[in-house]
Write a protein that holds these residues in place. Structure first.
Motif, mmCIF file in Angstrom:
data_model
loop_
_atom_site.group_PDB
_atom_site.id
_atom_site.type_symbol
_atom_site.label_atom_id
_atom_site.label_comp_id
_atom_site.label_asym_id
_atom_site.label_seq_id
_atom_site.Cartn_x
_atom_site.Cartn_y
_atom_site.Cartn_z
ATOM 1 N N ASP A 43 0.723 -1.322 0.072
ATOM 2 C CA ASP A 43 0.056 -0.054 -0.009
ATOM 3 C C ASP A 43 0.987 1.175 -0.065
ATOM 4 O O ASP A 43 0.563 2.035 -0.464
ATOM 5 C CB ASP A 43 -1.064 -0.061 1.145
ATOM 6 C CG ASP A 43 -1.776 -1.174 1.281
ATOM 7 O OD1 ASP A 43 -2.365 -1.748 0.129
ATOM 8 O OD2 ASP A 43 -2.068 -1.939 2.411
ATOM 9 N N TRP A 44 1.899 1.077 0.679
ATOM 10 C CA TRP A 44 2.847 2.338 0.923
ATOM 11 C C TRP A 44 4.315 1.736 0.735
ATOM 12 O O TRP A 44 4.579 0.613 0.951
ATOM 13 C CB TRP A 44 2.909 3.009 2.313
ATOM 14 C CG TRP A 44 1.765 3.779 2.439
ATOM 15 C CD1 TRP A 44 0.454 3.483 2.693
ATOM 16 C CD2 TRP A 44 1.752 5.516 2.143
ATOM 17 N NE1 TRP A 44 -0.399 4.805 2.796
ATOM 18 C CE2 TRP A 44 0.526 5.851 2.332
ATOM 19 C CE3 TRP A 44 2.739 6.154 1.700
ATOM 20 C CZ2 TRP A 44 0.173 7.322 2.557
ATOM 21 C CZ3 TRP A 44 2.379 7.494 1.737
ATOM 22 C CH2 TRP A 44 1.118 7.964 2.078
ATOM 23 N N TYR A 45 5.147 2.461 -0.020
ATOM 24 C CA TYR A 45 6.568 2.369 -0.082
ATOM 25 C C TYR A 45 7.452 3.186 0.620
ATOM 26 O O TYR A 45 7.278 4.510 0.031
ATOM 27 C CB TYR A 45 6.986 1.874 -1.609
ATOM 28 C CG TYR A 45 8.530 1.558 -1.821
ATOM 29 C CD1 TYR A 45 9.043 0.662 -1.523
ATOM 30 C CD2 TYR A 45 9.332 2.654 -2.254
ATOM 31 C CE1 TYR A 45 10.295 0.294 -1.708
ATOM 32 C CE2 TYR A 45 10.863 2.405 -2.216
ATOM 33 C CZ TYR A 45 11.282 1.541 -2.164
ATOM 34 O OH TYR A 45 12.476 1.062 -2.090
ATOM 35 N N PHE A 46 8.077 2.951 1.594
ATOM 36 C CA PHE A 46 8.966 3.915 2.398
ATOM 37 C C PHE A 46 10.507 3.799 2.037
ATOM 38 O O PHE A 46 11.015 2.659 2.169
ATOM 39 C CB PHE A 46 8.797 3.991 3.785
ATOM 40 C CG PHE A 46 7.531 4.293 4.102
ATOM 41 C CD1 PHE A 46 7.170 5.673 4.803
ATOM 42 C CD2 PHE A 46 6.454 3.628 4.016
ATOM 43 C CE1 PHE A 46 5.785 6.040 5.316
ATOM 44 C CE2 PHE A 46 4.946 4.025 4.635
ATOM 45 C CZ PHE A 46 4.849 5.272 5.140
ATOM 46 N N GLN A 47 11.062 4.909 1.858
ATOM 47 C CA GLN A 47 12.512 4.743 1.799
ATOM 48 C C GLN A 47 13.396 5.879 2.037
ATOM 49 O O GLN A 47 12.819 7.068 1.825
ATOM 50 C CB GLN A 47 13.012 4.380 0.093
ATOM 51 C CG GLN A 47 14.503 4.265 -0.190
ATOM 52 C CD GLN A 47 14.846 3.633 -1.537
ATOM 53 O OE1 GLN A 47 14.074 2.936 -2.038
ATOM 54 N NE2 GLN A 47 15.911 3.806 -1.864
ATOM 55 N N ALA A 48 14.363 5.845 2.685
ATOM 56 C CA ALA A 48 15.342 6.988 3.144
ATOM 57 C C ALA A 48 15.910 7.441 1.653
ATOM 58 O O ALA A 48 16.141 6.711 1.076
ATOM 59 C CB ALA A 48 16.516 6.497 4.057
ATOM 60 N N LEU A 49 15.940 8.727 1.735
ATOM 61 C CA LEU A 49 16.455 9.565 0.736
ATOM 62 C C LEU A 49 17.527 10.179 0.543
ATOM 63 O O LEU A 49 17.828 10.976 1.613
ATOM 64 C CB LEU A 49 15.247 10.431 -0.013
ATOM 65 C CG LEU A 49 13.793 9.866 -0.328
ATOM 66 C CD1 LEU A 49 12.767 10.594 -0.693
ATOM 67 C CD2 LEU A 49 13.902 8.613 -1.303
ATOM 68 N N SER A 50 18.406 10.393 -0.559
ATOM 69 C CA SER A 50 19.411 11.361 -0.522
ATOM 70 C C SER A 50 19.300 12.081 -2.054
ATOM 71 O O SER A 50 18.595 13.024 -2.090
ATOM 72 C CB SER A 50 20.708 10.262 -0.404
ATOM 73 O OG SER A 50 21.924 11.162 -0.911
ATOM 74 N N GLY A 51 19.609 11.326 -2.921
ATOM 75 C CA GLY A 51 19.217 11.939 -4.275
ATOM 76 C C GLY A 51 18.017 11.482 -4.842
ATOM 77 O O GLY A 51 17.535 11.923 -5.613
ATOM 78 N N GLY A 52 17.550 10.445 -4.321
ATOM 79 C CA GLY A 52 16.123 9.824 -4.729
ATOM 80 C C GLY A 52 16.054 8.826 -5.748
ATOM 81 O O GLY A 52 15.097 8.491 -6.215
ATOM 82 N N VAL A 53 17.318 8.235 -6.131
ATOM 83 C CA VAL A 53 17.467 7.335 -7.045
ATOM 84 C C VAL A 53 16.596 6.107 -6.824
ATOM 85 O O VAL A 53 15.994 5.740 -7.680
ATOM 86 C CB VAL A 53 18.914 6.992 -7.577
ATOM 87 C CG1 VAL A 53 18.902 5.896 -8.510
ATOM 88 C CG2 VAL A 53 19.826 8.123 -7.780
ATOM 89 N N GLY A 54 16.736 5.674 -5.621
ATOM 90 C CA GLY A 54 16.047 4.349 -5.180
ATOM 91 C C GLY A 54 14.666 4.287 -5.496
ATOM 92 O O GLY A 54 13.890 3.762 -6.111
ATOM 93 N N ALA A 55 14.206 5.368 -4.798
ATOM 94 C CA ALA A 55 12.557 5.559 -4.831
ATOM 95 C C ALA A 55 11.907 5.806 -6.197
ATOM 96 O O ALA A 55 10.857 5.290 -6.465
ATOM 97 C CB ALA A 55 12.096 6.631 -3.815
ATOM 98 N N VAL A 56 12.727 6.444 -7.008
ATOM 99 C CA VAL A 56 12.110 6.834 -8.314
ATOM 100 C C VAL A 56 12.112 5.597 -9.433
ATOM 101 O O VAL A 56 11.620 5.212 -9.957
ATOM 102 C CB VAL A 56 13.180 8.093 -9.126
ATOM 103 C CG1 VAL A 56 12.783 8.127 -10.387
ATOM 104 C CG2 VAL A 56 12.967 9.238 -8.503
#
Length: 249
Positions: A213-226
């Motif tokens: 339902d939700w995906y959470f990720q620690a961000l720096s440049g945002g590459v992983g989440a994108v």
């Protein structure tokens, strides 16, 4: 690699064959280009048939990666476990809280996924604050390591200038603007969709895999989440999942 692979400029919509050493749209000079594979239910069905006989690592999705075959330097990146965090979930009031353990990659980082797809052409420049262990891990692959005494942003600027001077011989990793990087990170989402379908089967599900339902990720440049969100959208177009999760970081 899919036979239908091409890149599309997100600024003007121009489409062309994928070339790893091209970073800008030849029509509008846009920086944001994304890989497409002609995702459709037929491709999804073909992928399901083929992965049944493949190991559980990122290479099982090779039809949706911008490479032709598994490289010799691979150390079986991906295929990391998805843990049910029962105690933490109880504290937060979340019955089905799962954590993707990317520490189980070869060098304990999700960045192994990115590195292996671009390694043959990639050289790294690292800021002086990077731990010695990480610098050693990079050097293991036979990569030249140049230590730069500067901040992270300053080091990126130095790397860009250095790559520009090495015309035609050096690949500059550009984070969210890098096709191989985003394509590598979407495999995290692919794996989660497979794993959730097994751990939390949905009765009467219309699709074989399942998204959170939700995906959470620690961000720096945002590459992983994108990259992960790109992967979920591809799975939906192929009919392998029925929804795309909300995202937070």
């Amino acid at each position: 690699m899919s036979e239908n692979l091409y890149v599309e400029c997100l600024d003007c919509g121009y489409q062309e064959d994928y070339c790893p050493n091209e970073f800008y749209c030849p029509k509008c000079n846009g920086k944001w280009r994304i890989a497409r594979y002609g995702e459709n239910p037929a491709l999804g069905k073909k992928l399901l048939e083929r992965i049944q006989h493949r190991p559980f690592d990122l290479w099982r999705y090779i039809e949706l990666l911008p490479i032709k075959e598994r490289p010799d330097i691979s150390m079986s990146e991906g295929g990391t476990p998805l843990h049910h965090a029962k105690d933490l979930g109880m504290m937060l009031g979340l019955k089905n809280l799962y954590i993707k353990d990317e520490r189980q990659n070869p060098t304990n980082s999700f960045k192994d996924r990115q590195a292996v797809i671009t390694m043959s052409a990639l050289q790294k420049e690292l800021p002086s604050l990077v731990p010695v262990e990480k610098m050693r891990e990079v050097a293991i692959y036979g990569t030249q390591v140049i230590k730069v005494t500067a901040s992270y942003d300053q080091t990126k600027a130095v790397a860009a200038q250095f790559a520009k001077q090495q015309t035609g011989s050096l690949y500059l990793e550009k984070g969210t603007q890098s096709v191989p990087t985003l394509e590598a990170m979407k495999t995290v989402g692919f794996e989660i969709a497979e794993q959730l379908a097994e751990k939390l089967p949905k009765e009467g599900a219309a699709t074989p895999w399942r998204t959170p339902d939700w995906y959470f990720q620690a961000l720096s440049g945002g590459v992983g989440a994108v990259g992960v969100m790109k992967g979920y959208r591809e799975l939906r177009r192929m009919g392998l999942v029925d929804s795309v999760p909300k995202i937070a970081g």
